[in-house]
Enzyme design. Structure first.
Site, mmCIF file in Angstrom:
data_model
loop_
_atom_site.group_PDB
_atom_site.id
_atom_site.type_symbol
_atom_site.label_atom_id
_atom_site.label_comp_id
_atom_site.label_asym_id
_atom_site.label_seq_id
_atom_site.Cartn_x
_atom_site.Cartn_y
_atom_site.Cartn_z
ATOM 1 N N CYS A 71 -1.669 -5.120 -9.249
ATOM 2 C CA CYS A 71 -1.139 -3.756 -9.239
ATOM 3 C C CYS A 71 -1.300 -3.078 -10.593
ATOM 4 O O CYS A 71 -1.199 -1.860 -10.683
ATOM 5 C CB CYS A 71 0.324 -3.760 -8.803
ATOM 6 S SG CYS A 71 1.299 -5.099 -9.484
ATOM 7 N N GLU A 76 6.986 -0.490 -4.603
ATOM 8 C CA GLU A 76 5.915 -0.361 -5.590
ATOM 9 C C GLU A 76 4.642 -0.166 -4.787
ATOM 10 O O GLU A 76 4.224 -1.048 -4.033
ATOM 11 C CB GLU A 76 5.831 -1.617 -6.464
ATOM 12 C CG GLU A 76 4.861 -1.473 -7.622
ATOM 13 C CD GLU A 76 4.009 -2.702 -7.799
ATOM 14 O OE1 GLU A 76 2.788 -2.594 -7.586
ATOM 15 O OE2 GLU A 76 4.566 -3.760 -8.128
ATOM 16 N N SER A 125 0.818 -1.207 0.000
ATOM 17 C CA SER A 125 0.000 0.000 0.000
ATOM 18 C C SER A 125 0.856 1.263 0.000
ATOM 19 O O SER A 125 2.019 1.254 0.420
ATOM 20 C CB SER A 125 -0.903 0.020 1.234
ATOM 21 O OG SER A 125 -0.136 0.199 2.417
ATOM 22 N N GLU A 133 -5.680 4.961 -5.989
ATOM 23 C CA GLU A 133 -6.016 3.560 -6.204
ATOM 24 C C GLU A 133 -7.040 3.053 -5.199
ATOM 25 O O GLU A 133 -6.943 3.324 -4.000
ATOM 26 C CB GLU A 133 -4.754 2.703 -6.119
ATOM 27 C CG GLU A 133 -5.009 1.219 -6.341
ATOM 28 C CD GLU A 133 -3.762 0.375 -6.129
ATOM 29 O OE1 GLU A 133 -3.617 -0.644 -6.818
ATOM 30 O OE2 GLU A 133 -2.929 0.745 -5.272
ATOM 31 N N GLY A 158 1.626 2.227 3.786
ATOM 32 C CA GLY A 158 2.665 1.396 4.387
ATOM 33 C C GLY A 158 4.016 1.617 3.746
ATOM 34 O O GLY A 158 5.045 1.710 4.435
ATOM 35 N N GLY A 159 4.044 1.702 2.428
ATOM 36 C CA GLY A 159 5.298 1.912 1.720
ATOM 37 C C GLY A 159 5.915 3.260 2.013
ATOM 38 O O GLY A 159 7.137 3.380 2.176
#
Length: 500
Positions: free
Chosen positions: A296, A259, A236, A385, A239-240
């Site tokens: 993705c 990513e 996500s 997204e 989180g990323g």
């Protein structure tokens, strides 16, 4: 392994455990990881690096092929447990296993060729005036232990022995995987396969470790550990981004290859919509709902110029999506996040609800919305997204507004042009914009399904990924875990074998 961590060849347990979330049957329990487990794995990885980085490319390629062979040997177990943990159909998991072992073998072939080393040599020129030139040789060298976070939506291809792990091991870097809680049993079987390959090649056991579960503190400890030299992540945006910030705020910042998210817009040009709008709509519906939209590269937005042809396309897309049955999502949490994202879109002023599902628990059915280009341009949240089978049709006023929508896009993994011969001039202008927005550009195709090959790019400007100069799929992915080293006047006897 039976619910234990694999740390430098040792099975390590913990009195505290967590349970997986199988679709049916009883849950399995797994040891919860701790910062202490991370420290053990990192110390062993650093010890392993001293020898693993020096073995020949041929030996390293043989190790990779052994990993692929061992995973194939466990194929039936992986499929059986993987379907229970994820709800993915057996055919999907078997195909993903083929992709996983295929990319491992691709990296084995790639490093044997040696081109990735980018070797360069400027011979000494002792008589050059006004000053002599030394002997200079350069090539790429591995960076050290790498941390990999398993992905929720690909229990094999982007997890324990997925593309990040394969490319790091190919580069000569030991790997520590933080397993994903959605499929710990599947991760465990794959870790067993890697351990078998390590033993078969008599490598230092610290070359690979798997730590399962644990709170956010465990992931943070992995990213912050001073022996970790890079991090690979698929997940996500929230989180990323948190992990990215941790990497940047270390006393010694390290690269974070994340990513994070993409809506993968499609631009439907007028002649194509007029000639085959219904076919494009059917293809979009199939791509949008593939795997419950948990890809993705899921094409979440279709941009089309308003008018009768656009209305016909939208109607056909709605009809095709209405025929799609509910699908099981990977976890309850992902299903709930999908419903939250859907409700956010539905509540946005200027958005029309065309098709809404009433699913609960772990199920999802497609949702379709429509809006105008003007609304989309004034509400950036519509370009974020929603992970799942949600589609948004953006009807723009004309070609200029379509180009404006393209210009306002955030970074994407993919962008698609549906076009006919009569659309070439318009497509040329859009392509000039989109090549700055996405890592992969498509014509008259759908982006779900990523070919694993030399020329693939799976990345893009932020937030699609945190480092637009690299890819997480394809052989170029190995460059994430290498750095150039120049050797000046180093005696032949001391040079790495690949530079002699």
């Amino acid at each position: 392994m039976i619910g234990k961590h694999l740390i430098a060849g040792n099975l390590v347990g913990n009195n505290e455990t967590f349970a997986n979330m199988p679709v049916d049957g009883n849950a399995d329990h797994f040891a919860i990881g701790t910062a202490g487990h991370i420290d053990q794995a990192a110390l062993a990885a650093e010890q392993a690096f001293a020898s693993y980085a020096q073995i020949s490319r041929t030996d390293r390629a043989g190790f990779l092929r052994s990993i692929a062979d061992e995973i194939d040997k466990q194929g039936d177990r992986i499929t059986e447990l993987g379907t229970r943990e994820t709800g993915l159909p057996a055919a999907r998991l078997e195909g993903e296993r083929g992709r996983t072992v295929g990319q491992i073998r691709l990296f084995a072939d790639h490093i044997e060729k040696g081109d990735y080393l980018d070797r360069r040599h400027d011979p000494a020129m002792p008589d050059r005036q006004p000053a002599p030139r030394p002997d200079l040789r350069m090539m790429q060298r591995p960076i050290g232990p790498v941390a990999i976070f398993g992905a929720s939506n690909f229990p094999l291809a982007f997890s324990t022995a997925g593309g990040d792990t394969a490319s790091a091991l190919a580069a000569g870097c030991p790997v520590i995987v933080k397993g994903h809680d959605a499929h710990p049993g599947t991760a465990e079987i794959v870790a067993e396969a890697i351990l078998a390959a390590i033993k078969a090649h008599d490598l230092h056991p610290g070359v690979f470790s798997l730590v399962q579960g644990g709170s956010r503190d465990v992931g943070q400890a992995l990213v912050r550990h001073p022996l970790i030299r890079a991090v690979g992540f698929t997940g996500s945006l929230a989180g990323g981004r948190a992990l990215f910030d941790l990497c940047m705020n270390r006393p010694d910042p390290i690269p974070f290859f994340g990513e994070l998210g993409s809506v993968n817009p499609m631009f439907l040009l007028p002649e194509a919509v007029k000639a085959r709008g219904r076919d494009i709509a059917g293809g979009w519906a199939a791509s949008l709902t593939m795997g419950a939209g948990q890809f993705c590269t899921n094409p979440g937005i279709a941009v089309v110029i308003e008018g009768a042809d656009a209305d016909a396309f939208t109607k056909a897309a709605k009809a095709a999506l209405d025929q799609q049955a509910e699908q099981l999502m990977l976890t309850d949490g992902i299903a709930q996040a999908y419903r939250t994202g859907r409700d956010r879109i539905a509540a946005t002023a200027g958005v029309q609800d065309l098709l809404t599902s009433a699913c609960n628990k772990r199920n999802a059915a497609p949702d379709l919305f429509a809006t105008t280009g003007k609304t989309w341009l004034t509400n950036q949240a519509l370009g974020e997204e929603v992970f799942g089978p949600l589609g948004l049709v953006v009807q723009v006023a004309d070609a200029d507004e379509m180009r404006e929508v393209a210009q306002e896009l955030q970074g994407q993994l993919t962008a698609t042009l549906h076009m006919n011969e009569g659309d070439l001039e318009m497509a040329r202008g859009l392509l000039a914009v989109l090549e700055r927005k996405a890592g992969r550009l498509l014509a008259n195709a759908f982006p779900t399904g990523v070919e694993v090959c030399e020329s693939m790019v799976h990345g893009g400007p932020y937030p699609a990924s945190t480092n637009f100069g690299h890819t997480s799929v394809g052989t170029l992915a190995i460059r994430r875990f290498l750095r150039p080293v120049c050797y000046q006047d180093i005696p032949q006897a001391l040079l790495p074998d690949d530079l002699k």
